[in-house]
Design a protein around this motif. Sequence first.
Motif, PDB file in Angstrom:
ATOM      1  N   THR A 265       6.021  33.040  53.736  1.00  0.00           N
ATOM      2  CA  THR A 265       7.237  33.923  54.326  1.00  0.00           C
ATOM      3  C   THR A 265       8.177  32.600  54.798  1.00  0.00           C
ATOM      4  N   VAL A 266       9.597  33.058  54.591  1.00  0.00           N
ATOM      5  CA  VAL A 266      10.551  32.096  55.315  1.00  0.00           C
ATOM      6  C   VAL A 266      11.288  32.687  56.432  1.00  0.00           C
ATOM      7  N   LYS A 267      11.378  31.911  57.594  1.00  0.00           N
ATOM      8  CA  LYS A 267      12.371  32.055  58.582  1.00  0.00           C
ATOM      9  C   LYS A 267      13.405  31.685  58.520  1.00  0.00           C
ATOM     10  N   CYS A 268      14.451  32.640  58.449  1.00  0.00           N
ATOM     11  CA  CYS A 268      15.967  32.363  58.162  1.00  0.00           C
ATOM     12  C   CYS A 268      16.619  32.519  59.550  1.00  0.00           C
ATOM     13  N   GLU A 269      17.710  31.521  59.824  1.00  0.00           N
ATOM     14  CA  GLU A 269      18.833  31.829  60.828  1.00  0.00           C
ATOM     15  C   GLU A 269      19.772  33.097  60.220  1.00  0.00           C
TER      16      GLU A 269
ATOM     17  N   TRP B 140      24.885  35.698  53.081  1.00  0.00           N
ATOM     18  CA  TRP B 140      25.022  35.999  51.316  1.00  0.00           C
ATOM     19  C   TRP B 140      24.079  36.941  50.916  1.00  0.00           C
ATOM     20  N   THR B 141      23.323  37.629  51.960  1.00  0.00           N
ATOM     21  CA  THR B 141      22.246  38.465  51.232  1.00  0.00           C
ATOM     22  C   THR B 141      22.422  40.080  51.368  1.00  0.00           C
ATOM     23  N   ALA B 142      22.492  40.632  50.318  1.00  0.00           N
ATOM     24  CA  ALA B 142      22.766  42.102  50.144  1.00  0.00           C
ATOM     25  C   ALA B 142      22.078  42.754  51.259  1.00  0.00           C
ATOM     26  N   PRO B 143      22.846  43.703  51.779  1.00  0.00           N
ATOM     27  CA  PRO B 143      22.207  44.450  53.038  1.00  0.00           C
ATOM     28  C   PRO B 143      20.717  45.413  52.628  1.00  0.00           C
ATOM     29  N   GLU B 144      20.576  45.746  51.488  1.00  0.00           N
ATOM     30  CA  GLU B 144      19.366  46.312  50.902  1.00  0.00           C
ATOM     31  C   GLU B 144      18.291  45.196  51.109  1.00  0.00           C
TER      32      GLU B 144
ATOM     33  N   PRO C 142      27.757  35.365  62.939  1.00  0.00           N
ATOM     34  CA  PRO C 142      26.586  35.847  62.126  1.00  0.00           C
ATOM     35  C   PRO C 142      25.542  36.607  62.424  1.00  0.00           C
ATOM     36  N   GLN C 143      25.046  36.541  63.777  1.00  0.00           N
ATOM     37  CA  GLN C 143      24.211  37.563  64.419  1.00  0.00           C
ATOM     38  C   GLN C 143      24.922  39.002  64.214  1.00  0.00           C
ATOM     39  N   ASP C 144      26.157  39.021  64.974  1.00  0.00           N
ATOM     40  CA  ASP C 144      26.628  40.481  64.830  1.00  0.00           C
ATOM     41  C   ASP C 144      26.807  40.972  63.349  1.00  0.00           C
TER      42      ASP C 144
END
Length: 142
Positions: free
Chosen positions: A75-79, A85-89, A129-131
């Motif tokens: 697994t990858v932990k991302c900030e 850039w990741t699609a909401p789904e 980015p968090q929001d």
Amino acid sequence: MHFLQDVIKNKDIKLDWDFKLSLLTDLVRGLRYIHSCPIKWHGNLKSRNCLIDSRWVLKLADFGIGGFLAKAKLTVKCEAKDLLWTAPEHLREAVLMRGSEKGDVYSFAIIMQEVILRSHPYSMTGLSPQDIGNVFSLEPIR
């Protein structure tokens, strides 16, 4: 080699509309190739994974990593800023970087916005980015 993200941020590099179109056309060609080969999708497309060579041709990098991680059961932990850039789904999935062709098209649209406006993703919203991640990772309305 330069990262597209660095070229976008560097205001000393003149990016006229023809140059922007050329970079985005190279990106489309790369995506068409990936979508037509056994890999099927990039899964982690972002301006940092787009490289520009010495002839100013854009090349895609880091594709197929999602499949490798899935097979290796890693697994990858991302900030939050890495997920813009990741699609909401895909944000709602338990395993990130799985990806899809449709997810790549979403990422492509975000990169288009970066190139055209020469700014970071969602810069026009004024949100952190968090929001932005919180807005998109909400459960779908039933």
